[in-house]
Write a protein that holds these residues in place. Structure first.
Motif, PDB file in Angstrom:
ATOM      1  N   ASP A   1      50.468  28.979 -40.609  1.00  0.00           N
ATOM      2  CA  ASP A   1      49.601  28.189 -41.485  1.00  0.00           C
ATOM      3  C   ASP A   1      48.151  28.263 -41.019  1.00  0.00           C
ATOM      4  O   ASP A   1      47.226  28.407 -41.830  1.00  0.00           O
ATOM      5  N   GLU A   2      47.959  28.144 -39.700  1.00  0.00           N
ATOM      6  CA  GLU A   2      46.609  28.177 -39.147  1.00  0.00           C
ATOM      7  C   GLU A   2      45.944  29.533 -39.367  1.00  0.00           C
ATOM      8  O   GLU A   2      44.733  29.622 -39.591  1.00  0.00           O
ATOM      9  N   LEU A   3      46.743  30.599 -39.316  1.00  0.00           N
ATOM     10  CA  LEU A   3      46.222  31.942 -39.538  1.00  0.00           C
ATOM     11  C   LEU A   3      46.173  32.308 -41.023  1.00  0.00           C
ATOM     12  O   LEU A   3      45.777  33.412 -41.383  1.00  0.00           O
ATOM     13  N   ASN A   4      46.615  31.372 -41.870  1.00  0.00           N
ATOM     14  CA  ASN A   4      46.643  31.584 -43.317  1.00  0.00           C
ATOM     15  C   ASN A   4      47.509  32.785 -43.704  1.00  0.00           C
ATOM     16  O   ASN A   4      47.169  33.573 -44.585  1.00  0.00           O
ATOM     17  N   ILE A   5      48.640  32.910 -43.004  1.00  0.00           N
ATOM     18  CA  ILE A   5      49.615  33.957 -43.308  1.00  0.00           C
ATOM     19  C   ILE A   5      50.679  33.339 -44.213  1.00  0.00           C
ATOM     20  O   ILE A   5      51.537  32.585 -43.749  1.00  0.00           O
ATOM     21  N   ASN A   6      50.627  33.642 -45.483  1.00  0.00           N
ATOM     22  CA  ASN A   6      51.421  32.909 -46.467  1.00  0.00           C
ATOM     23  C   ASN A   6      52.572  33.691 -47.080  1.00  0.00           C
ATOM     24  O   ASN A   6      53.606  33.113 -47.409  1.00  0.00           O
ATOM     25  N   SER A   7      52.415  34.986 -47.272  1.00  0.00           N
ATOM     26  CA  SER A   7      53.465  35.739 -47.961  1.00  0.00           C
ATOM     27  C   SER A   7      54.637  36.026 -47.030  1.00  0.00           C
ATOM     28  O   SER A   7      54.483  36.078 -45.804  1.00  0.00           O
ATOM     29  N   SER A   8      55.803  36.219 -47.611  1.00  0.00           N
ATOM     30  CA  SER A   8      57.002  36.527 -46.827  1.00  0.00           C
ATOM     31  C   SER A   8      56.824  37.812 -46.035  1.00  0.00           C
ATOM     32  O   SER A   8      57.206  37.893 -44.859  1.00  0.00           O
ATOM     33  N   LEU A   9      56.234  38.831 -46.664  1.00  0.00           N
ATOM     34  CA  LEU A   9      56.044  40.109 -45.991  1.00  0.00           C
ATOM     35  C   LEU A   9      55.130  39.961 -44.775  1.00  0.00           C
ATOM     36  O   LEU A   9      55.442  40.461 -43.690  1.00  0.00           O
ATOM     37  N   ASP A  10      54.020  39.269 -44.939  1.00  0.00           N
ATOM     38  CA  ASP A  10      53.090  39.075 -43.832  1.00  0.00           C
ATOM     39  C   ASP A  10      53.721  38.250 -42.711  1.00  0.00           C
ATOM     40  O   ASP A  10      53.499  38.511 -41.523  1.00  0.00           O
ATOM     41  N   GLN A  11      54.531  37.261 -43.074  1.00  0.00           N
ATOM     42  CA  GLN A  11      55.211  36.455 -42.067  1.00  0.00           C
ATOM     43  C   GLN A  11      56.247  37.281 -41.307  1.00  0.00           C
ATOM     44  O   GLN A  11      56.459  37.072 -40.115  1.00  0.00           O
ATOM     45  N   CYS A  12      56.858  38.236 -41.998  1.00  0.00           N
ATOM     46  CA  CYS A  12      57.788  39.147 -41.324  1.00  0.00           C
ATOM     47  C   CYS A  12      57.048  39.993 -40.287  1.00  0.00           C
ATOM     48  O   CYS A  12      57.550  40.227 -39.176  1.00  0.00           O
ATOM     49  N   HIS A  13      55.866  40.456 -40.643  1.00  0.00           N
ATOM     50  CA  HIS A  13      55.066  41.244 -39.703  1.00  0.00           C
ATOM     51  C   HIS A  13      54.679  40.418 -38.480  1.00  0.00           C
ATOM     52  O   HIS A  13      54.774  40.897 -37.346  1.00  0.00           O
ATOM     53  N   LEU A  14      54.207  39.201 -38.713  1.00  0.00           N
ATOM     54  CA  LEU A  14      53.835  38.313 -37.605  1.00  0.00           C
ATOM     55  C   LEU A  14      55.032  38.077 -36.696  1.00  0.00           C
ATOM     56  O   LEU A  14      54.922  38.163 -35.467  1.00  0.00           O
ATOM     57  N   PHE A  15      56.169  37.793 -37.312  1.00  0.00           N
ATOM     58  CA  PHE A  15      57.397  37.572 -36.542  1.00  0.00           C
ATOM     59  C   PHE A  15      57.733  38.778 -35.681  1.00  0.00           C
ATOM     60  O   PHE A  15      58.060  38.648 -34.494  1.00  0.00           O
ATOM     61  N   THR A  16      57.666  39.968 -36.268  1.00  0.00           N
ATOM     62  CA  THR A  16      58.052  41.183 -35.550  1.00  0.00           C
ATOM     63  C   THR A  16      57.153  41.435 -34.349  1.00  0.00           C
ATOM     64  O   THR A  16      57.627  41.804 -33.265  1.00  0.00           O
ATOM     65  N   TYR A  17      55.857  41.237 -34.520  1.00  0.00           N
ATOM     66  CA  TYR A  17      54.936  41.387 -33.388  1.00  0.00           C
ATOM     67  C   TYR A  17      55.299  40.397 -32.281  1.00  0.00           C
ATOM     68  O   TYR A  17      55.372  40.767 -31.096  1.00  0.00           O
ATOM     69  N   MET A  18      55.530  39.151 -32.656  1.00  0.00           N
ATOM     70  CA  MET A  18      55.815  38.110 -31.658  1.00  0.00           C
ATOM     71  C   MET A  18      57.170  38.329 -30.994  1.00  0.00           C
ATOM     72  O   MET A  18      57.344  38.044 -29.813  1.00  0.00           O
TER      73      MET A  18
END
Length: 406
Positions: free
Chosen positions: A152-169
């Motif tokens: 939310d703080e990074l304004n990552i809203n779409s499912s695809l973008d959240q998948c990318h964030l998750f994968t990096y982490m």
């Protein structure tokens, strides 16, 4: 022996009545749709039966025995050909499990006798394990909520973008108590419904990742499901022509590779049916796509059986029906229905995938301190899970504990 046979045959008329009640729900459906509907009904039936057991003071009188259930299903082969006595004997009390055979028959036996019995007997098996790990699950939920706030703080809203964030982490250890992660087949906990706990201990495999991603998307109010699939084992069958800057640490030795090869050879037929890999099915703007955090693939769906790699070449054979047999809670949002009933539409182009990956990677680089702070916020929760898994142990040690508690 005669009395026992009468007991079984005396239930035939009741089964016929129940089957006719179910049959209207299956009318007009193709084979796979019938199987999916049957599995859903069996899962719900088991949940209802378990609830009745919990509420009853005389559990042993609530259902016919497992032996009777197995015999009923065996006898159903004769019922296919109409070779049965339709005797209206005393029906007895509380014949809930007769519903199972009625569901199987209403689906024209497409769901399979063995598969139906397996699903019914293993459905909800994870509940007891989860009861053991209540404290860990509370901490696990806090971890997911904390990383939702990060998105939310990074304004990552779409499912695809959240998948990318998750994968990096994931690959950079943000879900691990040691802040390091590696793909590792050995020393797994194998806890039903908590495969993701392996990641918290610094290791894991595809099932751990797909479950964790599914849970993370859920906390972000996105719809997803765990999905089993069959991935070609020949290197030339699949390839990647774009990967983000995410370094994957894969630990494998010769013995594990040999063991895996032997298992694949012995259980080749079963693997062809159930799959050899696990990914996450995700909904985005009423379209479905598959995400593979293990191999950093994003896939478009071709049909209900096939997904095609967008950032590479090759196809996965997806197994939604087999997924439910081994993981009855894999699809709480009923995305499999959309997969089997709705028209399949392409979710993304290759250009869109690359742009999304690049955008999120740039955002992460510019805000790495926020990721580190988020990790520090929940490190104590990671420690709680790590400690409890050490104390209770994995699937088999936990099973011993459950038996001791009974």
């Amino acid at each position: 022996m005669k009395d026992e046979n009468n007991k079984i045959s005396g239930k035939y008329k009741l089964i016929d009545e129940k089957t006719n009640n179910y049959r209207k729900d299956f009318e007009g459906l193709n084979k796979n749709q019938q199987v999916l509907l049957a599995y859903r009904k069996i899962i719900e039936l088991r949940r209802v039966d378990d609830l009745k057991k919990e509420l009853s003071e005389k559990e042993e009188n609530n259902n016919i025995s497992f032996r009777d259930l197995y015999r009923l299903i065996s006898i159903s082969e004769e019922r296919k050909d109409g070779n049965y006595e339709n005797e209206d004997l005393e029906k007895g009390k509380n014949n809930e499990n007769l519903e199972l055979l009625s569901i199987i028959e209403a689906s024209d036996y497409n769901c399979g006798l063995v598969q139906a019995l397996m699903l019914y007997t293993t459905c909800n098996s994870e509940k007891e394990y989860r009861d053991l790990y209540k404290e860990s699950l509370i901490s696990y939920n806090e971890i997911l909520k904390n990383y939702k706030l990060l998105a939310d703080e990074l304004n990552i809203n779409s499912s695809l973008d959240q998948c990318h964030l998750f994968t990096y982490m994931l690959w950079n250890g943000y879900y691990s108590v040691s802040k390091s992660h590696c793909y590792k087949l050995q020393e797994r906990l194998l806890l039903p419904g908590m495969y993701s706990f392996d990641v918290i201990k610094g290791k894991g495999v595809c099932l751990s990742y797909s479950e964790l991603l599914h849970n993370y998307l859920t906390i972000n109010n996105k719809k997803s499901a765990i999905l089993s699939c069959k991935v070609p084992t020949k290197k030339e069958a699949i390839s990647c022509d774009y990967k983000p800057e995410i370094e994957r640490n894969v630990k494998s030795n010769i013995s594990s590779k040999v063991f895996t090869s032997i298992i694949m050879c012995i259980f080749k037929r079963m693997i062809n049916q159930t799959g050899n890999h696990s990914i996450t099915l995700v909904e985005e703007n009423d379209k479905l796509f598959c995400y593979d955090p293990t191999n950093l693939f994003v896939l478009n769906l071709i049909d209900e059986n096939t997904a095609s790699i967008i950032n590479g070449k090759g196809n996965f054979d997806i197994k939604p029906l087999s997924t439910l047999i081994t993981q009855s809670n894999a699809d709480p949002n009923h995305l499999f229905e959309k997969l089997l009933y709705d028209d399949i539409k392409q979710a993304f182009t290759r250009k869109e995938i690359i742009y999304s990956f690049e955008n999120i990677m740039e955002l992460i680089k510019n805000n790495i301190n926020l990721l580190d702070d988020a990790y520090d916020n929940i490190h104590s929760n990671l420690e709680i899970i790590d400690k409890q898994t050490e104390e209770i142990g994995g699937r088999f040690k936990a099973l011993k504990k459950l038996k001791q508690n009974k």
